[in-house]
Design a protein around this motif. Structure first.
Motif: not given
Length: 455
Positions: A34-43, A69-74, A77-83
């Protein structure tokens, strides 16, 4: 199509009130992934099926643990200071390694932990448990999390690793910030700074402890690898064991039928721990897999290469237990996924069980009239994407002087043995036949658990 809606917002407190109900609705719509969101904008995706988790964890060609390998972090699209970054970002330890590198790092960890003597760990757990209970048993009330569960594993593990109590307290505070994502970047920095100081000190004065064994191991760990394996041992081990004690005590305080079985010696403390591991494992929705190629799911959905796939261990356990409830309850088996599965299965599970089992048993023996101080409906779960843990577990009981209670407890104390040994032994019976694995084998017959629930 990569992320159809709706998704489960793992950062929403309403999700944690009844995650199984939310995931059941999503399972009905999307199937077992199932699709989930870990924090706003982080899927991400969450796999909640027992069989699929088992298969994917063993499929090391299709799925990697390497968070680089984390695609969005590379892609930024996911900031280094994301929770969630401190928990998910790559670290040079066995959790994030594949193949031969994983084998090398895991061997160092298992060897360092394997040389720890089971009877010493059990003795430390019992001793610290008594000390903590002495601190609040005269009050007649306590928060079993803050006053007990969150302190006991840390005291045992910091001694096992070779740290002092002061460093342990600082580490525990930082770890909870990382798990919950509360000021996670600062928590991660504080954690690594404390570990670095400890490694420097231990380099000058090695001893008979896990940290010294890691540094001297023939796997040739670098200073950075040693430091980040301490993150793995202390960060995961302390937090998960503390939550296991808390979740087991919640079970005993809220499940009348199971508590009656325990009081009647039809089940033991080990069974209570396993029941908690089936229903509310302390680590859930973690760790993370990264597919090395696109994965097609039923209905044409695609999980893109490098997209995080969280392991929904708690949900998978629950769905399987619902399907085979009678068999699981009758055998109290340990086929749950709480310790992981495949090559990355937790190497410290025996130590965690030993600490939790001793901690729960001594607590209920010393304070047999424990009961919740609030209605069960008022208990709240922490808002963590990765952990299943209460915010507090307030209890009341008949106040008793520490000296008298402890004397009574020592007269009847039973403690869980290491894996493979008889499940319970009299605490005074450690003069029996020597066990070839270390410690003494009890010469007395098993003493049944005795605990009655106060109401």
């Amino acid at each position: 199509m990569t992320h159809p809606c709706p998704h489960a917002a793992l950062h929403d407190p309403r999700f944690h009130a009844d995650p199984q109900a939310v995931l059941q609705r999503l399972r009905d719509t999307h199937g077992p992934v199932v699709p989930v969101e870990l924090e706003p904008g982080v899927r991400a995706w969450l796999v909640i099926d027992y069989t699929i988790i088992t298969a994917w964890c063993r499929d090391t060609r299709t799925f990697s643990r390497d968070a680089r390998r984390w695609r969005d972090w590379r892609a930024g699209r996911v900031r280094d200071d994301a929770r969630v970054v401190p928990m998910m970002a790559y670290r040079p330890n066995a959790m994030f390694a594949d193949g031969d590198r994983h084998l090398r790092l895991r061997r160092a960890v298992t060897d360092a932990l394997g040389r720890a003597e089971a009877h010493r760990i059990a003795a430390d757990a019992r001793g610290f448990a008594h000390r903590l209970i002495d601190g609040f048993c005269a009050r007649g009330r306590a928060d079993l999390l803050a006053d007990y569960a969150r302190q006991l594993p840390l005291l045992v593990l910091t001694r096992l690793v070779g740290f002092g109590d002061n460093a342990g307290r600082r580490l525990a505070e930082a770890v909870r910030g990382m798990w919950d994502g509360t000021d996670a970047e600062r928590a991660n920095a504080a954690y690594e700074r404390t570990l670095s100081e400890a490694v420097t000190a231990k380099s000058a004065r090695p001893g008979d402890d896990v940290l010294s064994r890691l540094m001297a191991h023939d796997a040739g760990l670098s200073r950075e690898e040693v430091l980040h394996h301490l993150v793995l041992i202390l960060g995961i081990g302390d937090e998960s064991t503390a939550n296991l004690i808390g979740n087991t005590m919640r079970l005993l305080l809220t499940d009348r039928e199971f508590a009656a079985d325990l009081a009647g010696s039809r089940v033991g403390i080990d069974d209570a721990v396993d029941r908690a591991l089936w229903s509310d494992p302390p680590v859930t929705n973690f760790p993370v897999l990264y597919p090395v190629r696109d994965i097609e799911l039923a209905g044409g959905r695609i999980i893109r290469e490098g997209t995080p796939i969280l392991l929904g261990l708690g949900a998978a356990n629950r769905f399987l237990a619902d399907q085979y409830r009678e068999r699981i309850q009758e055998t109290a088996n340990r086929a749950h996924l709480a310790w992981g599965v495949g090559p990355h299965r937790c190497p410290a599970q025996d130590i965690a069980r030993m600490i939790a089992g001793n901690g729960v048993e001594i607590l209920v023996e010393r304070l047999p009239e424990l009961r919740l101080a609030v209605p069960e409906s008022e208990l709240r779960w922490r808002n963590s994407p990765f952990a299943r843990a209460l915010t507090a577990l307030p209890v009341v009981f008949t106040p008793q002087p520490p000296e008298r209670v402890r004397e009574q407890a020592e007269q009847t104390a039973t403690v869980p043995a290491a894996e493979g040994e008889p499940r319970h032994r009299d605490a005074r019976a450690d003069t029996g036949t020597e066990d070839p694995r270390g410690g003494a084998r009890p010469s007395r017959p098993r003493r049944r658990d005795r605990w009655r629930r106060g109401r």
